[in-house]
Scaffold this motif. Structure first.
Motif, short mmCIF file in Angstrom:
data_model
loop_
_atom_site.label_atom_id
_atom_site.label_comp_id
_atom_site.label_asym_id
_atom_site.label_seq_id
_atom_site.Cartn_x
_atom_site.Cartn_y
_atom_site.Cartn_z
N LEU A 1 0.94 -1.05 -0.04
CA LEU A 1 -0.05 0.18 0.17
C LEU A 1 0.88 1.29 -0.09
O LEU A 1 0.51 2.34 -0.60
CB LEU A 1 -0.92 0.14 1.16
N LEU A 2 1.96 1.22 0.84
CA LEU A 2 2.71 2.43 0.77
C LEU A 2 3.60 2.84 -0.49
O LEU A 2 3.64 3.82 -0.84
CB LEU A 2 3.96 2.22 1.88
N ALA A 3 3.74 1.83 -1.57
CA ALA A 3 4.38 1.78 -2.69
C ALA A 3 3.29 2.29 -3.75
O ALA A 3 3.71 3.37 -4.41
CB ALA A 3 4.82 0.33 -3.43
N LEU A 4 1.85 2.00 -3.41
CA LEU A 4 0.88 2.70 -4.21
C LEU A 4 0.73 4.13 -3.97
O LEU A 4 0.77 5.27 -4.49
CB LEU A 4 -0.41 2.21 -4.15
N LEU A 5 1.15 4.42 -2.47
CA LEU A 5 0.81 5.60 -2.00
C LEU A 5 1.99 6.72 -2.37
O LEU A 5 1.93 7.79 -2.65
CB LEU A 5 0.67 5.69 -0.64
N HIS A 6 3.06 6.14 -2.56
CA HIS A 6 4.39 6.84 -2.99
C HIS A 6 4.17 7.25 -4.48
O HIS A 6 4.40 8.35 -4.84
CB HIS A 6 5.54 5.87 -2.97
#
Length: 392
Positions: free
Chosen positions: A315-320
């Protein structure tokens, strides 16, 4: 893109992946090689298109000629002659049409200098004028989503129907900026807003119709600062969180493709939004708030809710990726990207800046988190301008 001639290939953007490969392609030092590679790829696609179109035309020609020959009851020899003659005539016309299209396409494609010029774009709807009265003397405006409203925190005093429907809070970062600078800040943000439904278009919340935030912002002729928090609802961030919580893995092709599709559409709308923000009266300084890391360093506390550390990493990769779109767009438009610092204050940390999973607005900033956003905006503004207060 319109091509002259009887045969006009339709160019459509069906899928684009925002990753390092595209960045490397665009930034390649061998620019001529990149252009040639793209040209060859496009030529191969067109050849396939024209070949398929030629085959289809030949099949239909034979079918129609065969039907006519069967109705006329011609001999076998004359049947073969008619079929061949019909096929040759149709294919001759078809090849001529292809050649005309190919000649005009060269000149058209030389004019292309962007992806939008090649495949077009869907424009944002026009912003209708708001029926609300003039805003009067305003120092700053806040536009965006529930992160900017202060969702889940105490409501503003004596809220209007719109403020209540949008979930605007007295602890939102807009109120904190107003207090520390002695500004008049108008918070137009609304929970659930997207660029098309909320910022550039009206938003339906139950029986309340919230006018476009941009339309209200245009009524202020003195606001020198506009702060925007947008993007999470456009890319379906809440849906991805729920998906991760109920499935064994959210790092799969389906969820990634969904996110990339939403992000690609958001990118085009975001570009047009920035252009409209730059056209606001008095040309205000524009801050684009990026999204914070809601999880923090210790991520074990969410495992019982279905969000394992591996899922949180995905999820953090998508948020990045979303933050990169926000940052690059802001810098290209002359706006200032602002990233609030939630380091050490994630949801699983001892003093979180993020509301708990069981709170009224999960993963949204607490009052301390709103203060952290206000501090980040304040620091960015100190480097850009000093706004004289209109109210004391």
């Amino acid at each position: 893109m319109h091509f002259d001639g009887p045969v006009r290939p339709r160019l459509a953007l069906s899928r684009i992946t925002l990753n390092s490969e595209i960045a490397n392609f665009v930034a390649s030092r061998e620019a001529e090689d990149s252009v040639n590679a793209l040209g060859r790829a496009l030529a191969v696609g067109w050849k396939r298109y024209f070949l398929l179109q030629t085959l289809i035309a030949g099949v239909f020609a034979l079918l129609l000629a065969g039907a006519v020959v069967g109705w006329m009851r011609l001999s076998r020899r004359r049947t073969v002659v008619v079929l061949l003659a019909s096929l040759l005539c149709v294919e001759a016309v078809n090849v001529g049409a292809v050649m005309i299209g190919a000649r005009t396409a060269q000149d058209r494609l030389r004019e292309v200098d962007s992806l939008a010029a090649l495949v077009g774009r869907t424009p944002l709807p026009g912003v209708p004028p708001a029926a609300e009265p003039e805003l009067g003397a305003v120092d700053a405006l806040v536009l965006g989503v529930s992160v900017a409203t202060g969702a889940g925190l105490p409501a503003v005093a004596e809220p209007t129907a719109q403020a209540r429907a949008c979930g605007r809070s007295a602890d939102a970062f807009a109120a904190k900026l107003a207090a520390v600078n002695r500004w008049r800040v108008v918070n137009l943000a609304c929970g659930g807003a997207t660029i098309t439904a909320g910022v550039a278009g009206s938003q339906q919340l139950g029986d309340v119709v919230v006018p476009p935030q941009l339309a209200v912002a245009k009524k202020s002729e003195r606001a020198q600062v506009v702060i925007v928090s947008i993007g999470a609802n456009d890319v379906g961030w809440s849906s991805l969180l729920r998906l991760c919580a109920v499935t064994p893995s959210c790092d799969n092709n389906a969820s990634t493709a969904y996110f990339q599709q939403q992000l690609a559409e958001f990118s085009l709308n975001y570009e047009q939004l920035l252009l409209r923000l730059r056209a606001l009266p008095v040309h205000p300084q524009i801050l684009i708030n990026l999204y914070f890391d809601p999880f923090g360093g210790s991520q074990d506390c969410l495992a019982e809710h279905g969000l394992t550390p591996a899922m949180q990493k995905s999820l953090l990769a998508l948020l990045h990726s979303l933050n990169e779109v926000l940052r690059r767009g802001a810098e290209a438009a002359g706006a200032t990207p602002v990233r609030p610092d939630f380091t050490g204050h994630g949801l699983c940390d001892p003093q979180p800046y993020v509301q708990d999973v069981n709170a009224a607005a999960p993963f949204h900033p607490t009052a301390a988190g709103q203060l952290a956003i206000a501090l980040a905006d304040q620091q960015a503004l100190q480097h850009e301008l000093t706004v004289p207060p209109t109210t004391r």
